[in-house]
Design an enzyme around this catalytic site. Structure first.
Site, PDB file in Angstrom:
ATOM      1  N   GLY A  18       0.837  -1.209   0.000  1.00 47.05           N
ATOM      2  CA  GLY A  18       0.000   0.000   0.000  1.00 47.05           C
ATOM      3  C   GLY A  18       0.859   1.241   0.000  1.00 47.05           C
ATOM      4  CG  ASN A  19      -0.177   4.709  -1.498  1.00 49.40           C
ATOM      5  OD1 ASN A  19      -0.873   5.526  -0.927  1.00 49.40           O
ATOM      6  ND2 ASN A  19      -0.562   4.085  -2.621  1.00 49.40           N
ATOM      7  CG  HIS A  20       2.940   6.477   3.986  1.00 43.99           C
ATOM      8  ND1 HIS A  20       2.692   5.721   5.103  1.00 43.99           N
ATOM      9  CD2 HIS A  20       4.237   6.252   3.661  1.00 43.99           C
ATOM     10  CE1 HIS A  20       3.790   5.074   5.456  1.00 43.99           C
ATOM     11  NE2 HIS A  20       4.745   5.373   4.585  1.00 43.99           N
TER      12      HIS A  20
END
Ligand code: CTP
Length: 402
Positions: free
Chosen positions: A212-214
């Site tokens: 995923g990412n932030h």
């Protein structure tokens, strides 16, 4: 949510028996989320007390050019009050007050504020049936209409004189409904459908892990809120976030993976006028998702990844009249890379974020963007809150349809 939510309403009360109904009117404004300040003509104080109205509006009530209770006799600045307002409502509007406003006969604070107001002004007249039909009153209505003001028609029924007919001030609920309908009909994106993507996507590795990412999703949710406030119908397709949105105009569709976001976008794209891709979509996903949790046996572990579909580019390929807006997150050669993305993804506008700018990027409440349109006009913006950036993006859309 009412279109009056957050609006600053200056309520002007003139001296008619219907003034007693303004207590309910103020309550309804407050309930709708509006901020209310009240100006009373001296005559209206015979019908309702300033204390009632200041208690309900949670603001001091003004009625003369200076504050009588103040030993320093501070001036009540009618210009400031008028410029504060997003809209002004004169209720009840007596024949006398309307006639004075038409003629600029400025002998009280309410009329001075009216003459200084730049916002939309609404009149809710209240008088006896013969007064309501008199040529003089009809002429006032015409003049006020000509000035660009709106008249909320009086209602039919029992009057204070004992007669029955047209002239009763519209009931507070009906005044609120009139204002809401009028303001809604004038919203600049009324009738437009906007698709917005937001948040990250999660690409599963096994049943418990993902890539995923932030991205928090804040930018996309702020854009959705802002679009709905301007009257647009919004389809908000969001990856996993902690945000939610309560708005009748916004349909929130939650997805997890890039493929799910792709499918949802293609389901709705044909019927929208605008699409804004604010999501931080994963560019790669595991080629195979393990059916069982992967055990920690190997010393080194390699996951084979394959490209996800580029949602925005795929929309650019099939777009007809849709106004297509993308984001670009760059760390070097920002402008050049963003221009390439405009061409590659067939965009009308790109919102460029540079991670070199302090205050821009994931998880921050602020953003610093540069707009580049399809003719490569570059417009750098100041560092702003994400809400203010959302406003700027929506202003571009409003300008496109103006
Ligand atoms: N985007 C998308 N689908 C993807 C990847 C990106 O719709 N699979 C959209 C994003 O929502 C954003 C725009 O494309 O509006 C640009 O994203 P960005 O990450 O800056 O660029 P990429 O196209 O992914 O290219 P790169 O990462 O190589 O810079």
């Amino acid at each position: 949510m009412s279109v009056l939510n957050g609006k600053k309403i200056l309520l002007g009360i003139s001296g008619g028996i219907a003034a007693y109904k303004t207590a309910s009117l103020v309550r309804l404004f407050i309930k709708a989320g509006a901020h209310v300040q009240v100006i009373m003509t001296p005559a209206s104080k015979d019908f309702i007390t300033p204390l009632t109205l200041s208690t309900l509006s949670k603001n001091p009530v003004h009625s003369s050019f200076f504050n009588e209770d103040d030993v320093n006799q501070k001036w009540n600045n009618h210009v400031e009050l008028a410029l504060w307002a997003d809209l002004m409502v004169i209720a009840p509007a007596t024949a006398n007050t309307m006639s004075k406003m038409v003629n600029g006969n400025c002998d009280n604070l309410l009329i001075a504020a009216y003459l200084s107001a730049k916002c939309p002004v609404y009149f809710a007249p209240a008088m006896d049936l013969d007064m309501y039909q008199h040529h003089s009153t009809v002429a006032s209505f015409k003049a006020l209409h000509h000035f660009g003001n709106s008249i909320i028609p009086a209602e039919n029924g029992e009057l204070a004189s004992g007669l029955s007919g047209e002239g009763r001030m519209a009931e507070p609920e009906n005044i609120v409904a009139f204002l809401e309908a009028d303001l809604e009909s004038k919203l600049p994106l009324k009738g437009k459908k906007i698709l917005i993507t937001a948040g990250p996507t999660y690409e599963s590795i096994d049943p418990v892990r993902f890539i995923g990412n932030h991205s928090s999703g804040k930018m996309g949710f702020d854009i959705a809120k802002c679009a709905a406030n301007l009257g647009a119908t919004v389809i908000l397709i969001s990856g996993p976030t902690n945000f939610s949105i309560e708005n009748n105009l916004v349909k929130l569709i939650r997805v997890i993976s890039a493929q799910e976001m792709y499918d949802a976008c293609h389901h709705y794209f044909d019927n929208v006028d605008v699409a804004i891709a604010a999501a931080a979509v994963a560019d790669y996903k595991p080629t195979n998702i393990a059916v069982q949790k992967i055990k920690k046996t190997a010393t080194n572990f390699v996951i084979e990844l394959e490209k996800t579909k580029d949602i925005l580019a795929s929309l650019g390929e099939i777009k007809k009249n849709q106004f297509l807006i993308g984001f670009a997150l760059e760390t070097e050669n920002e402008i050049e890379n963003a221009k390439l993305k405009i061409q590659k993804k067939n965009l009308d506008l790109i919102v460029l974020n540079s991670l070199q700018d302090e205050g821009a990027g994931f998880g921050k409440p602020t953003n610093k963007v540069t707009f580049i349109d399809k003719n490569f006009k570059v417009e750098p913006m100041e560092l702003k809150s994400k809400e203010a950036v959302a406003d700027d993006i929506l202003n571009k859309i409003v300008a496109h349809y103006a």
